[in-house]
Design an enzyme around this catalytic site. Structure first.
Site, PDB file in Angstrom:
ATOM      1  CE  LYS A   9      -4.129  -2.486   2.128  1.00 33.37           C
ATOM      2  NZ  LYS A   9      -4.778  -2.368   3.339  1.00 33.37           N
ATOM      3  CG  PHE A  57     -13.347  -0.180   8.289  1.00 28.83           C
ATOM      4  CD1 PHE A  57     -13.162  -0.722   7.043  1.00 28.83           C
ATOM      5  CD2 PHE A  57     -14.132  -0.870   9.112  1.00 28.83           C
ATOM      6  CE1 PHE A  57     -13.116  -2.227   6.830  1.00 28.83           C
ATOM      7  CE2 PHE A  57     -14.459  -2.229   9.011  1.00 28.83           C
ATOM      8  CZ  PHE A  57     -13.920  -2.933   7.703  1.00 28.83           C
ATOM      9  NE  ARG A  87      -4.735 -13.840   5.649  1.00 30.97           N
ATOM     10  CZ  ARG A  87      -4.958 -12.579   5.676  1.00 30.97           C
ATOM     11  NH1 ARG A  87      -4.875 -11.678   4.601  1.00 30.97           N
ATOM     12  NH2 ARG A  87      -5.312 -12.029   6.797  1.00 30.97           N
ATOM     13  CB  THR A  93      -5.725  -7.527   9.895  1.00 31.05           C
ATOM     14  OG1 THR A  93      -5.730  -8.638   8.909  1.00 31.05           O
ATOM     15  CG2 THR A  93      -6.271  -6.316   9.429  1.00 31.05           C
ATOM     16  NE  ARG A 104      -1.158  -6.878   7.380  1.00 25.04           N
ATOM     17  CZ  ARG A 104      -2.180  -7.572   6.751  1.00 25.04           C
ATOM     18  NH1 ARG A 104      -2.538  -8.307   7.495  1.00 25.04           N
ATOM     19  NH2 ARG A 104      -2.705  -7.405   5.586  1.00 25.04           N
ATOM     20  CG  ASN A 114      -2.456  -3.582   7.316  1.00 25.07           C
ATOM     21  OD1 ASN A 114      -1.479  -3.718   7.075  1.00 25.07           O
ATOM     22  ND2 ASN A 114      -3.291  -4.132   8.172  1.00 25.07           N
ATOM     23  CG  HIS A 117      -4.853  -6.478   0.324  1.00 25.14           C
ATOM     24  ND1 HIS A 117      -5.940  -6.926   1.076  1.00 25.14           N
ATOM     25  CD2 HIS A 117      -4.873  -7.660  -0.540  1.00 25.14           C
ATOM     26  CE1 HIS A 117      -6.769  -8.099   0.442  1.00 25.14           C
ATOM     27  NE2 HIS A 117      -6.181  -8.346  -0.556  1.00 25.14           N
ATOM     28  CD  GLU A 128      -7.943  -9.812  -2.930  1.00 28.47           C
ATOM     29  OE1 GLU A 128      -8.605  -9.354  -1.906  1.00 28.47           O
ATOM     30  OE2 GLU A 128      -6.882 -10.550  -2.594  1.00 28.47           O
TER      31      GLU A 128
END
Length: 149
Positions: A9, A57, A87, A93, A104, A114, A117, A128
């Protein structure tokens, strides 16, 4: 063969962390088969975050993801569950729940900003990947080192 969509991101680019994110996924043995730097339109963002529409959000998600370029990626594993592995490297998350050593856990401090993704299921990965990549933009190449992973 399984695939997972991941996206660095805007915070990753702003903080100059793209190389470190890619390195961590490569070090796990994942194979990068799709990569692009792009600006996301509000239309694409709304499709990507469709399951969150109507949540408090949602507008903040769309605003953040469209605020600067992102790095869209497709990762592949030939013998394992790619989504699960991605993941695990990415981490939980919520930054407060993300273990040290995960992307993260080491680089993220705010859930609303964050930094990465990652698809949460094989079905999400397929959806996606199709949103962000044309089939000809994914290159499945012969990995001469795959026997080591």
């Amino acid at each position: 063969m399984t695939r997972c969509f991941a996206m660095c991101k805007p915070g990753v680019l702003n903080r100059r962390l793209v190389g470190q994110v890619i390195t961590r996924l490569e070090n796990k043995g994942l194979k990068l088969v799709g990569l692009k730097l792009m600006n996301i339109s509000k239309e694409l963002a709304s499709k990507h975050y469709a399951e969150h529409q109507g949540k408090p959000f949602y507008d903040e998600l769309v605003s953040y993801i469209t605020s600067a370029p992102v790095v869209a990626m497709v990762w592949q594993m030939d013998n394992d569950d790619c989504v699960t592995l991605v993941r695990k490297v990415v981490g939980a998350t919520k930054p407060s729940e993300a273990a040290p050593g995960t992307i993260r856990g080491d680089f993220c401090s705010h859930t609303s900003h964050n930094i990465i993704h990652a698809s949460d299921s094989d079905a999400s990965a397929e959806r996606e990947i199709n949103l962000f990549f044309k089939p000809e933009e994914i290159i499945d190449w012969k990995d001469e080192a795959e026997c080591w992973f």
